[in-house]
Design a protein around this motif. Structure first.
Motif, PDB file in Angstrom:
ATOM      1  N   THR A  51       0.838  -1.208   0.000  1.00 11.85           N
ATOM      2  CA  THR A  51       0.000   0.000   0.000  1.00 11.85           C
ATOM      3  C   THR A  51       0.868   1.250   0.000  1.00 11.85           C
ATOM      4  OG1 THR A  51      -1.823  -1.119   1.107  1.00 11.85           O
ATOM      5  CG2 THR A  51      -1.720   1.278   1.354  1.00 11.85           C
ATOM      6  N   ASP A  53      -5.610  -0.678  -4.993  1.00 11.14           N
ATOM      7  CA  ASP A  53      -5.119  -1.343  -3.778  1.00 11.14           C
ATOM      8  C   ASP A  53      -6.119  -2.410  -3.329  1.00 11.14           C
ATOM      9  OD1 ASP A  53      -3.743  -2.091  -1.559  1.00 11.14           O
ATOM     10  OD2 ASP A  53      -3.845  -0.150  -0.551  1.00 11.14           O
ATOM     11  N   GLU A  54      -5.799  -3.659  -3.564  1.00  8.64           N
ATOM     12  CA  GLU A  54      -6.645  -4.804  -3.223  1.00  8.64           C
ATOM     13  C   GLU A  54      -8.110  -4.557  -3.599  1.00  8.64           C
ATOM     14  OE1 GLU A  54      -5.500  -7.346  -0.386  1.00  8.64           O
ATOM     15  OE2 GLU A  54      -3.786  -6.232   0.401  1.00  8.64           O
TER      16      GLU A  54
HETATM   17 MG   LIG Z   1      -2.027  -2.835   2.044  1.00  6.72          MG
END
Ligand SMILES: [Mg+2]
Ligand SMILES: Nc1ncnc2c1ncn2[C@@H]1O[C@H](COP(=O)(O)OP(=O)(O)O)[C@@H](O)[C@H]1O
Length: 202
Positions: A41, A155-156
């Protein structure tokens, strides 16, 4: 092209990156992978200009982002973000959420066409909180059809979705990639990794 050159990042004396370098070409679909806490991240946020470096530099097409105008242009027309928790205004309609994209940043694709591209043509007037998680993530992806952007930082984006919805989200990111956009995605889902062109292990 995005280059990271000798990137170092420390938090409270803890070293996260110690001279990390990478290069991502235009139109690539790249995945950052690695255990939780490895800094995926943080690296995505460094590339996205929302987290400062301790040292080193990020170059876009060989140039550093220096001035406030560079920064504004970066957020206005270069970068697009996708988050695990969607980042939508839940009490507003889908249409209202998508209308937040500033006029000067718009690609010319209408809200209706963008929603059709993500399979949500009928949901224009629905309040976001009435949609499922998979549908909410597709609304946030619809934003990336409406907003100008060359690079998508995700991000994910499938982190909170079941596998069917995750596949739909990845399919949409593939479509955006086929339109020429560079995709940088963080995931630890093996089925998501398989569709990426290249994996950068952190
Ligand atoms: Mg992360
Ligand atoms: N703002 C911050 N202040 C202090 N430490 C942070 C901050 N952001 C992240 N960290 C630390 O940096 C490490 C990497 O975090 P992160 O980039 O979120 O990893 P990942 O996404 O790979 O799980 C973690 O140990 C985390 O606690």
């Amino acid at each position: 092209m995005i280059e990271g050159i000798d990137i170092r990042k420390n938090f409270d004396g803890k070293e996260l990156f110690n001279g990390l370098s990478f290069r991502i070409d235009d139109g690539e679909f790249v995945c950052f992978s690695g255990e939780s806490g490895k800094g995926k991240t943080t690296l995505l946020n460094i590339i996205g200009m929302i987290e400062p470096l301790s040292s080193g530099e990020i170059l876009f097409d060989g140039a550093k982002i220096r001035t406030n105008k560079d920064r504004l242009d970066f957020f206005r027309v270069k970068a697009g973000f996708v988050f695990q928790n969607f980042a939508l205004v839940e009490g507003k309609t889908v249409e209202q959420n998508l209308a937040f994209v500033r006029k000067s940043s718009r690609s010319g694709v209408s809200i209706e066409d963008a929603l059709a591209s993500v399979g949500l043509a009928g949901k224009l007037k629905s309040k976001v909180y009435t949609l499922s998680g998979g549908e909410q993530q597709r609304v946030s992806l619809a934003r990336l059809f409406i907003k100008k952007c060359d690079v998508i930082l995700a991000d994910e984006p499938t982190g909170s979705l079941d596998s069917r919805n995750a596949q739909a989200v990845i399919g949409i990111l593939k479509t955006l990639n086929e339109q020429g956009k560079t995709i940088i995605l963080v995931t630890h889902d093996e089925s998501v990794k398989r569709v990426c062109g290249r994996i950068i292990e952190l």
